[in-house]
Write an enzyme that holds these catalytic residues in place. Sequence first.
Site, PDB file in Angstrom:
ATOM      1  N   GLY A  52       0.799  -1.230   0.000  1.00  0.00           N
ATOM      2  CA  GLY A  52       0.000   0.000   0.000  1.00  0.00           C
ATOM      3  C   GLY A  52       0.831   1.280   0.000  1.00  0.00           C
ATOM      4  N   TYR A 235     -16.340   6.088   8.411  1.00  0.00           N
ATOM      5  CA  TYR A 235     -14.896   6.301   8.511  1.00  0.00           C
ATOM      6  C   TYR A 235     -14.579   7.596   9.281  1.00  0.00           C
ATOM      7  CZ  TYR A 235     -10.038   5.547   7.440  1.00  0.00           C
ATOM      8  OH  TYR A 235      -8.700   5.299   7.571  1.00  0.00           O
ATOM      9  N   LEU A 273      -8.228   4.122  -1.648  1.00  0.00           N
ATOM     10  CA  LEU A 273      -7.724   3.201  -2.666  1.00  0.00           C
ATOM     11  C   LEU A 273      -7.965   1.781  -2.214  1.00  0.00           C
ATOM     12  CD1 LEU A 273      -4.175   4.535  -3.482  1.00  0.00           C
ATOM     13  CD2 LEU A 273      -6.084   4.383  -5.032  1.00  0.00           C
TER      14      LEU A 273
HETATM   15  P1  NAD Z   1      -1.733  -1.824   4.042  1.00  0.00           P
HETATM   16  O1  NAD Z   1      -2.547  -2.844   4.735  1.00  0.00           O
HETATM   17  O2  NAD Z   1      -1.482  -1.952   2.591  1.00  0.00           O
HETATM   18  O3  NAD Z   1      -0.280  -1.696   4.746  1.00  0.00           O
HETATM   19  C1  NAD Z   1      -0.089  -1.811   6.133  1.00  0.00           C
HETATM   20  C2  NAD Z   1       1.391  -1.981   6.452  1.00  0.00           C
HETATM   21  O4  NAD Z   1       1.543  -2.089   7.869  1.00  0.00           O
HETATM   22  C3  NAD Z   1       2.030  -3.260   5.861  1.00  0.00           C
HETATM   23  O5  NAD Z   1       3.360  -2.974   5.493  1.00  0.00           O
HETATM   24  C4  NAD Z   1       2.033  -4.222   7.067  1.00  0.00           C
HETATM   25  O6  NAD Z   1       3.044  -5.226   7.004  1.00  0.00           O
HETATM   26  C5  NAD Z   1       2.320  -3.236   8.177  1.00  0.00           C
HETATM   27  N1  NAD Z   1       1.926  -3.703   9.517  1.00  0.00           N
HETATM   28  C6  NAD Z   1       0.675  -4.010   9.963  1.00  0.00           C
HETATM   29  N2  NAD Z   1       0.728  -4.360  11.275  1.00  0.00           N
HETATM   30  C7  NAD Z   1       2.023  -4.249  11.647  1.00  0.00           C
HETATM   31  C8  NAD Z   1       2.720  -4.471  12.863  1.00  0.00           C
HETATM   32  N3  NAD Z   1       2.102  -4.846  14.000  1.00  0.00           N
HETATM   33  N4  NAD Z   1       4.063  -4.312  12.864  1.00  0.00           N
HETATM   34  C9  NAD Z   1       4.740  -3.944  11.738  1.00  0.00           C
HETATM   35  N5  NAD Z   1       4.124  -3.687  10.560  1.00  0.00           N
HETATM   36  C10 NAD Z   1       2.789  -3.846  10.524  1.00  0.00           C
HETATM   37  O7  NAD Z   1      -2.411  -0.421   4.408  1.00  0.00           O
HETATM   38  P2  NAD Z   1      -2.577   0.963   3.639  1.00  0.00           P
HETATM   39  O8  NAD Z   1      -3.932   1.032   3.088  1.00  0.00           O
HETATM   40  O9  NAD Z   1      -1.395   1.264   2.795  1.00  0.00           O
HETATM   41  O10 NAD Z   1      -2.578   1.951   4.887  1.00  0.00           O
HETATM   42  C11 NAD Z   1      -1.434   2.604   5.364  1.00  0.00           C
HETATM   43  C12 NAD Z   1      -1.875   3.883   6.058  1.00  0.00           C
HETATM   44  O11 NAD Z   1      -2.503   4.733   5.088  1.00  0.00           O
HETATM   45  C13 NAD Z   1      -2.903   3.641   7.168  1.00  0.00           C
HETATM   46  O12 NAD Z   1      -2.657   4.525   8.212  1.00  0.00           O
HETATM   47  C14 NAD Z   1      -4.214   3.976   6.487  1.00  0.00           C
HETATM   48  O13 NAD Z   1      -5.212   4.384   7.385  1.00  0.00           O
HETATM   49  C15 NAD Z   1      -3.777   5.128   5.590  1.00  0.00           C
HETATM   50  N6  NAD Z   1      -4.690   5.402   4.452  1.00  0.00           N
HETATM   51  C16 NAD Z   1      -5.205   4.393   3.683  1.00  0.00           C
HETATM   52  C17 NAD Z   1      -6.092   4.705   2.663  1.00  0.00           C
HETATM   53  C18 NAD Z   1      -6.701   3.623   1.780  1.00  0.00           C
HETATM   54  O14 NAD Z   1      -7.700   3.882   1.127  1.00  0.00           O
HETATM   55  N7  NAD Z   1      -6.124   2.465   1.728  1.00  0.00           N
HETATM   56  C19 NAD Z   1      -6.429   6.049   2.397  1.00  0.00           C
HETATM   57  C20 NAD Z   1      -5.839   7.049   3.151  1.00  0.00           C
HETATM   58  C21 NAD Z   1      -4.969   6.716   4.192  1.00  0.00           C
END
Ligand code: NAD
Length: 392
Positions: A52, A235, A273
């Site tokens: 992500g 959300y 996303l």
């Molecule tokens: P994702 O699930 O793709 O990635 C999460 C990451 O965190 C991975 O690398 C995973 O290995 C790591 N992780 C999870 N638990 C862990 C732990 N205990 N120790 C170490 N690593 C750990 O998520 P994403 O969608 O890329 O989200 C990342 C951030 O972006 C979040 O804060 C999310 O709220 C924010 N965000 C997401 C979106 C969306 O639509 N996906 C939009 C805006 C903001």
Amino acid sequence: MVIQPKIRGFICTNAHPKGCAAHVDEQIRYVKAQPALGDGPKNVLVLGCSTGYGLASRIVSGFGYGANTLGVCFEKAPTEKKTGTAGWYNTAAFHQRAEAQGVYAKTLNGDAFSDEMKQQVIETLKADMGKVDLVIYSLAAPRRTDPKTGEVYKSTLKPVGNAYTTKTYDTDKDLVHDVSLEPASEEEILNTIKVMGGEDWELWMQALAEADLLADGCKTTAYTYIGKELTWPIYGQATIGKAKEDLDRAAAAIISAHSSHHVEANVSSLKALVTQASSAIPVMPLYISLMYKVMKEEGSHEGCIEQIFGLFKQKLFAGNPVTDEMKRYRMDGVETNDDTQAKIKALWDKVSQDNFHELSDYEGYHHEFLKLFGFDVEGVDYEEDISPLANW
Ligand code: NAD
């Protein structure tokens, strides 16, 4: 083995090593095709580096700026019989590409919330990289063990205040239906803040400062989603939104705690996303499928890498970046502007089981979903008998 997707509910339980590598390559190619970036980070710590937005941040750091990156993630290694997680394969591919480019990359796999992981990162930075000038906080986790008390906190995805009934799309059953969500209790709200709020971000910055590993002027950002009326009840104004509000508090606390290092801490709001985290949130698959339809028609569609490239260039490493009233970097305007939201809302009001596939870009959503796990990636032979093993 021949690796085909195994989907259970909103997750895919396996991943394709070559497909994940091709997905990483696609993002590297995007970054390399952009005009050269100016001055940027040199030593970057990415918490949540394997999928992500965190992976995209690592790719922009490493391949856009040539920065050294230390990543932390929580992924499963493959065995002879079982594939690893997508984040495992993404990381293996990132390492290979970084090495070929002569860019330092190291990844620690384990619980980022723990004191042990903070210690391991400190030791690695001291041995290999030195002080960091950028810390990306991109964890998305369903639970957190408090490192001081050992208590396990779980996050919940529930409305705050009142129960909420809305449309949702069940990706498993291909069904648009109403879902009623009961409001969260006070304890559930607090637990979600404990997991997804800013406390752990502050602990990371404190640990780095105490180990004298923060470069003067170090930047740090944590990612949030703010959204608009359609997603607020589940959300922005729900349990997860309360946790995200806590990031604003944490950013201010980090700036004040590390003023001697002139640390800049900002929350960055990104667009919605398809990622492993967002697929698990009720309503989001329906909302994102409709949003993709609208934004692709507008020509404004962006993925993780476009959003993060823009964030680094226009905000994190720009001279005087524009922020909102909470000093947040807003990259979500492409999605949350009134025009685009009005078009999504018009589709939302009309969408039903009968017209879902016609009104939405579910095809695009599903393609992106499969791609998260290295499936449905162009140029990859999914009939090929390959080893699931990969190392970094
Ligand atoms: P994702 O699930 O793709 O990635 C999460 C990451 O965190 C991975 O690398 C995973 O290995 C790591 N992780 C999870 N638990 C862990 C732990 N205990 N120790 C170490 N690593 C750990 O998520 P994403 O969608 O890329 O989200 C990342 C951030 O972006 C979040 O804060 C999310 O709220 C924010 N965000 C997401 C979106 C969306 O639509 N996906 C939009 C805006 C903001």
